[in-house]
Structures are given as structure tokens and as C-alpha cells.
Design a protein around this motif. Sequence first.
Motif, PDB file in Angstrom:
ATOM      1  N   HIS A  21       0.790  -1.195  -0.129  1.00 39.08           N
ATOM      2  CA  HIS A  21       0.035  -0.022  -0.067  1.00 39.08           C
ATOM      3  C   HIS A  21       0.710   1.471  -0.107  1.00 39.08           C
ATOM      4  CE1 HIS A  21      -3.601  -2.249   0.491  1.00 39.08           C
ATOM      5  NE2 HIS A  21      -3.137  -2.892   1.678  1.00 39.08           N
ATOM      6  N   SER A  22       2.314   1.187   0.080  1.00 40.93           N
ATOM      7  CA  SER A  22       2.959   2.321   0.054  1.00 40.93           C
ATOM      8  C   SER A  22       2.829   3.145  -1.509  1.00 40.93           C
ATOM      9  CB  SER A  22       4.382   2.184   0.231  1.00 40.93           C
ATOM     10  OG  SER A  22       4.745   1.589   1.403  1.00 40.93           O
ATOM     11  N   LYS A  23       2.812   4.342  -1.461  1.00 44.18           N
ATOM     12  CA  LYS A  23       2.789   5.171  -2.650  1.00 44.18           C
ATOM     13  C   LYS A  23       3.864   5.924  -3.101  1.00 44.18           C
ATOM     14  CE  LYS A  23      -1.960   5.221  -1.850  1.00 44.18           C
ATOM     15  NZ  LYS A  23      -2.620   4.193  -2.589  1.00 44.18           N
ATOM     16  N   ILE A  24       4.157   5.588  -4.414  1.00 45.14           N
ATOM     17  CA  ILE A  24       5.321   6.307  -4.973  1.00 45.14           C
ATOM     18  C   ILE A  24       4.701   7.069  -6.205  1.00 45.14           C
ATOM     19  CG2 ILE A  24       7.382   5.640  -6.714  1.00 45.14           C
ATOM     20  CD1 ILE A  24       6.689   2.545  -5.344  1.00 45.14           C
ATOM     21  N   PRO A  67       6.436  -5.013  -7.126  1.00 49.40           N
ATOM     22  CA  PRO A  67       5.183  -5.300  -7.483  1.00 49.40           C
ATOM     23  C   PRO A  67       4.155  -4.203  -7.332  1.00 49.40           C
ATOM     24  CG  PRO A  67       5.539  -6.275  -5.353  1.00 49.40           C
ATOM     25  CD  PRO A  67       6.689  -5.550  -5.826  1.00 49.40           C
ATOM     26  N   LEU A  68       3.087  -4.121  -8.206  1.00 47.34           N
ATOM     27  CA  LEU A  68       2.205  -2.868  -8.086  1.00 47.34           C
ATOM     28  C   LEU A  68       0.755  -3.535  -8.064  1.00 47.34           C
ATOM     29  CD1 LEU A  68       3.576  -0.274 -10.623  1.00 47.34           C
ATOM     30  CD2 LEU A  68       3.984  -0.429  -7.968  1.00 47.34           C
ATOM     31  N   MET A 143       2.159   0.306  -4.091  1.00 48.02           N
ATOM     32  CA  MET A 143       3.166  -1.123  -4.171  1.00 48.02           C
ATOM     33  C   MET A 143       1.891  -2.190  -3.536  1.00 48.02           C
ATOM     34  SD  MET A 143       6.688   0.009  -2.476  1.00 48.02           S
ATOM     35  CE  MET A 143       7.264  -1.779  -2.722  1.00 48.02           C
ATOM     36  N   GLY A 144       2.362  -3.344  -4.429  1.00 47.64           N
ATOM     37  CA  GLY A 144       1.656  -4.701  -4.050  1.00 47.64           C
ATOM     38  C   GLY A 144       2.416  -5.433  -2.967  1.00 47.64           C
TER      39      GLY A 144
END
Length: 151
Positions: A21-24, A67-68, A143-144
Motif C-alpha cells: 500500500h505504499s505510494k510512489i 510489485p504494484l 505497491m503490491g
Amino acid sequence: MLKHQLVHPEINGVLGAAGHHSKILIADGNYPASTKRGPNATLVSLNLSPGVVTVSQVLRALLSAVPLDAVNTMGIPPDDPYAEQGEPTVWAEYRQVLQEANSPLELEPIEKWDFYEAVESPDHVLTIQTADQSLWANVLLTMGCRVAPEN
């Protein structure tokens, strides 16, 4: 020695510490990266000169490394003058990059102000500022999970 295409040490370090769940954010050259980011986000500036590097180039490298779960673009509000021009041409390029990476993900636009709100989340861990000159070229990745291979 890394086997994927992403070799930037600081970006690899942030991604290695990030989780599900982190965002890029891959920001274009017009994005206000110094002020529109989450409280936990690291800013990496890759804007060498106009057009170098592009969001597509960074997206390609990130797809080789993590992974996304989602790929979101900054959607154009209907009352914005650019909305009359239709979908930004760079989005077709992103679809091609996803296809080349064998990703099943689709681009999902998030309207501009909701996009900013998503970026300002505590889950936002990284902004990569590019020098992409395309309009509406910002991409927010979620992120997955890394899953174990099936036996």
C-alpha cells in the motif's frame, strides 16, 4: 549486483523499506514536488535537463523492481481547458510500458485534487521528480505484495 533495471541506490533503499500500500509518485517536470507530498516521502530529483528523464523511463525501471497493485494518473477536471483536448497522449505510452512489462494493471485516473490528496497521504514514501515536459504526466503507484512462487 542487481538483476532488475532500477540501479539508483537511494530509490532502491526507499523501495526496500516500503511495504504493501505504499505510494510512489513519478512526477512530471511541472509537478510541485517540494510542496505536494506526504509527510513520510523522500524526494529524489532526476530532472537533469528538460525532457531528461521522463516519467515513462522511470515507470519502466520501477516495474522491473517492485510489485504494484495500482497505477493512477492525474485526471483532468472537466472544467479545465485541457479537458477539451481529450486524454493526454502520454497515457498511451504508459499503457505500452505496462503491456511490455506484462502487467495486468490498467491506468486509473484520479481527478486532480483527489490525486493531490492521495499524494499527501502518510503512505506516500517516495517522489521521483522527472523533467518530463508532457502535460498531465504524473503517475501515482501503489505497491503490491511480493508473493512466494507456487511449488
